[in-house]
Design a protein around this motif. Structure first.
Motif, PDB file in Angstrom:
ATOM      1  N   SER A  47       1.001  -0.856  -0.331  1.00 58.55           N
ATOM      2  CA  SER A  47      -0.262  -0.240  -0.515  1.00 58.55           C
ATOM      3  C   SER A  47       0.649   1.290   0.436  1.00 58.55           C
ATOM      4  O   SER A  47       0.381   2.413   0.174  1.00 58.55           O
ATOM      5  N   ALA A  48       2.025   1.325  -0.098  1.00 60.90           N
ATOM      6  CA  ALA A  48       2.916   2.255   0.001  1.00 60.90           C
ATOM      7  C   ALA A  48       2.529   3.563  -0.983  1.00 60.90           C
ATOM      8  O   ALA A  48       2.794   3.063  -2.236  1.00 60.90           O
ATOM      9  N   PRO A  49       2.889   4.429  -0.767  1.00 64.57           N
ATOM     10  CA  PRO A  49       2.364   4.940  -2.010  1.00 64.57           C
ATOM     11  C   PRO A  49       3.324   5.497  -3.209  1.00 64.57           C
ATOM     12  O   PRO A  49       2.377   5.780  -3.920  1.00 64.57           O
ATOM     13  N   ALA A  50       4.524   5.292  -2.733  1.00 68.98           N
ATOM     14  CA  ALA A  50       4.973   5.447  -3.890  1.00 68.98           C
ATOM     15  C   ALA A  50       5.032   4.103  -4.896  1.00 68.98           C
ATOM     16  O   ALA A  50       5.990   4.267  -5.894  1.00 68.98           O
ATOM     17  N   LEU A  51       4.067   3.222  -4.685  1.00 69.11           N
ATOM     18  CA  LEU A  51       4.603   2.242  -4.945  1.00 69.11           C
ATOM     19  C   LEU A  51       4.524   2.275  -6.892  1.00 69.11           C
ATOM     20  O   LEU A  51       5.356   1.976  -7.896  1.00 69.11           O
ATOM     21  N   PRO A  52       3.113   2.995  -7.328  1.00 67.56           N
ATOM     22  CA  PRO A  52       3.220   3.096  -8.328  1.00 67.56           C
ATOM     23  C   PRO A  52       4.110   3.451  -9.012  1.00 67.56           C
ATOM     24  O   PRO A  52       4.318   2.724  -9.987  1.00 67.56           O
ATOM     25  N   ALA A  53       4.381   4.640  -8.622  1.00 69.89           N
ATOM     26  CA  ALA A  53       5.541   5.018  -9.646  1.00 69.89           C
ATOM     27  C   ALA A  53       6.665   4.155  -9.706  1.00 69.89           C
ATOM     28  O   ALA A  53       7.556   4.702 -10.638  1.00 69.89           O
ATOM     29  N   ALA A  54       7.129   3.768  -8.743  1.00 73.50           N
ATOM     30  CA  ALA A  54       8.610   2.800  -8.713  1.00 73.50           C
ATOM     31  C   ALA A  54       8.187   1.767  -9.191  1.00 73.50           C
ATOM     32  O   ALA A  54       9.403   1.740 -10.576  1.00 73.50           O
ATOM     33  N   ALA A  55       6.667   1.434 -10.104  1.00 71.02           N
ATOM     34  CA  ALA A  55       7.038   0.114 -11.101  1.00 71.02           C
ATOM     35  C   ALA A  55       7.149   0.800 -12.300  1.00 71.02           C
ATOM     36  O   ALA A  55       7.406  -0.390 -13.273  1.00 71.02           O
ATOM     37  N   ARG A  56       6.299   1.673 -12.759  1.00 73.96           N
ATOM     38  CA  ARG A  56       5.905   2.393 -13.726  1.00 73.96           C
ATOM     39  C   ARG A  56       7.341   2.964 -14.138  1.00 73.96           C
ATOM     40  O   ARG A  56       8.077   2.304 -15.433  1.00 73.96           O
ATOM     41  N   LEU A  57       8.704   3.198 -13.400  1.00 71.75           N
ATOM     42  CA  LEU A  57      10.095   3.511 -14.177  1.00 71.75           C
ATOM     43  C   LEU A  57      10.202   1.925 -14.138  1.00 71.75           C
ATOM     44  O   LEU A  57      11.900   1.542 -14.934  1.00 71.75           O
ATOM     45  N   LEU A  58      10.246   0.711 -13.329  1.00 71.76           N
ATOM     46  CA  LEU A  58      10.691  -0.656 -13.593  1.00 71.76           C
ATOM     47  C   LEU A  58      10.248  -1.035 -14.660  1.00 71.76           C
ATOM     48  O   LEU A  58      11.134  -1.966 -16.001  1.00 71.76           O
ATOM     49  N   PHE A  59       9.196  -0.491 -14.731  1.00 71.93           N
ATOM     50  CA  PHE A  59       8.846  -1.223 -16.582  1.00 71.93           C
ATOM     51  C   PHE A  59       9.242  -0.399 -17.487  1.00 71.93           C
ATOM     52  O   PHE A  59       9.632  -1.245 -18.228  1.00 71.93           O
ATOM     53  N   LEU A  60       9.423   0.860 -16.608  1.00 75.39           N
ATOM     54  CA  LEU A  60      10.222   1.712 -17.951  1.00 75.39           C
ATOM     55  C   LEU A  60      11.683   0.723 -18.683  1.00 75.39           C
ATOM     56  O   LEU A  60      11.768   0.588 -19.704  1.00 75.39           O
ATOM     57  N   LEU A  61      12.630   0.827 -17.810  1.00 77.29           N
ATOM     58  CA  LEU A  61      12.999   0.263 -17.591  1.00 77.29           C
ATOM     59  C   LEU A  61      13.772  -1.546 -18.185  1.00 77.29           C
ATOM     60  O   LEU A  61      14.230  -1.868 -19.313  1.00 77.29           O
TER      61      LEU A  61
END
Length: 439
Positions: A47-61
């Motif tokens: 439920s960490a608020p920053a998780l979607p943003a971190a997952a998006r960066l993982l997706f991009l790289l």
């Protein structure tokens, strides 16, 4: 090669499944679809608020592993949310990170075009307020061992981050005494059969992908810093082609670190990312590793121990690959022949005259090709030869004696003391900047 190139690589979507502990990235290349799954513990804070943003960066790289199967001219970001700086860094990540791939396949990628994406400037997420909690990506080699031993004294609340499960890493990790945050990365099965599918093959900037996974793990585990173990020479070009440097270690370089930090600052500012070894030479690292004898029987840097196929993993150091020859050479000034023979199962690479060509490649012999491996630069290797040759217990080594004569004849080796001081820019801050990490 142009007739083998695809037309369009598309970022489709990324899916979070907290109950399963998975992040699944979906891509397509023309009429072929790919999916990659990163597994993390469901017990972490999904439920960490920053998780979607971190997952998006993982997706991009992570997309680079699938793009390179047909290396089309167009990358379509679809509806992925990106900032202008994200797009600029992603282009650098593809072009520089696939520099070796481009060179080996004789496939220029300078015409790459990135289109699509929901491009807008975004307000970064919140910065966590709390004590420093370090997450240290750990590979079981000399670099990460030195960083762990330094970091855990400065930041008691430290954990290892380990991707996958490899026996040599597990043995070294147990000695650290630190808890472990684990992840696994399951590639789409199609890329494991590249030849059967007619795909291009070659090196991808995997450390960049693992960095993004580590940042995601840090978000899930409430960690404030991802502490890498990439040293100064990781920024050096492996080869120069038409005035352009091609670096096998691009995603371990200062350039990658700086770009990735900018990307994080705009999306996941609660996680700091830096290398604790950035200003230091491999020689400096080796000298410190030599003072940690508890790791000497178990550490491993031979790449054959980390093959994707478990059935093809070597149980011990092979003692003959480029990574083995480099590790032997960089430790030779600080460990006795007997100690290194014990590491390499009875015979160290410097005992084997048939490996002279591989050592000469490390020393910049123009008749040899510097290996596309994570090894130190030519100056570090020359300094290691001269320093090792000064040891009385190595006076009887014919190969080392010959290499010493050749280095002296070249006359351009840096002095060992000059490599024991900070050598370049870095992003190390307190409390990590204390003691001999900066002096």
């Amino acid at each position: 090669m142009s007739e083998r190139r695809g037309k369009r690589f598309t970022y489709e979507r990324v899916e979070l499944s907290p109950a399963a502990g998975t992040i699944t990235s979906h891509y397509s290349l023309d009429d072929r679809s790919f999916s990659e799954v990163v597994q993390l513990a469901p017990e972490l804070d999904w439920s960490a608020p920053a998780l979607p943003a971190a997952a998006r960066l993982l997706f991009l790289l992570s997309g680079v592993s699938y793009y390179k199967t047909a290396a089309p001219r167009v990358i379509d970001l679809g509806s992925t949310s990106v900032s202008p700086s994200d797009v600029a860094f992603l282009r650098e990540f593809y072009l520089e990170g696939l520099g070796e791939f481009s060179y080996v396949n004789d496939l220029p990628l300078g015409d790459l075009e990135i289109v699509g994406g929901d491009v807008a400037d975004r307000d970064p997420g919140p910065v966590a307020d709390g004590p420093e909690r370090a997450l240290i990506p750990f590979g079981g080699g000399i670099d990460s061992v030195v960083v762990v031993e330094k970091t855990k004294r400065r930041v008691p609340d430290s954990s290892l981050f380990i991707a996958g499960r490899y026996d040599p890493i597990e043995a070294s990790a147990a000695l650290t005494g630190l808890p472990i945050v684990r992840a696994s990365r399951r590639l789409d099965p199609q890329v494991l059969k590249s030849a059967d599918n007619g795909f291009f093959n070659g090196h991808v900037p995997v450390t960049g992908i693992l960095s993004a996974i580590a940042v995601t793990a840090a978000v899930l585990d409430g960690r404030t810093s991802v502490v890498m173990s990439n040293e100064w020479s990781a920024s050096s070009a492996t080869v120069e082609v038409a005035g352009q440097g091609i670096n096998h270690q691009y995603s371990k370089s200062y350039a990658f670190e700086a770009g990735f930090r900018r990307m994080l600052a705009g999306a996941v500012p609660g996680v700091n990312y830096f290398s604790a070894l950035r200003p230091w030479s491999e020689l400096w690292v080796a000298e410190r590793f030599a003072t940690l004898p508890q790791y000497h029987p178990v550490f491993r840097s031979c790449n054959r121990a980390f093959h994707v196929d478990p059935a093809r993993r070597a149980a011990n150091w092979c003692g003959e690959c480029d990574k083995c020859t480099f590790i032997d050479l960089i430790l030779a000034p600080f460990l006795s022949p007997e100690q290194l023979r014990s590491v390499f199962g009875g015979v160290e690479p410097l005992d084997r005259p048939e490996l002279a060509g591989q050592f000469r490649a490390l020393l910049g012999d123009t008749a040899q090709n510097k290996p596309f491996e994570c090894v130190g630069d030519v100056g570090e290797c020359k300094a290691a030869v001269l320093l090792a040759a000064e040891r009385p217990d190595r006076a009887g080594s014919p190969l080392l004696s010959a290499l010493r004569s050749e280095v002296l004849a070249d006359g351009d080796a840096p002095s060992a003391p000059s490599l024991m001081h900070p050598l370049g820019e870095h992003f190390i801050e307190q409390p990590y900047a204390a003691d001999d990490l900066l002096v």
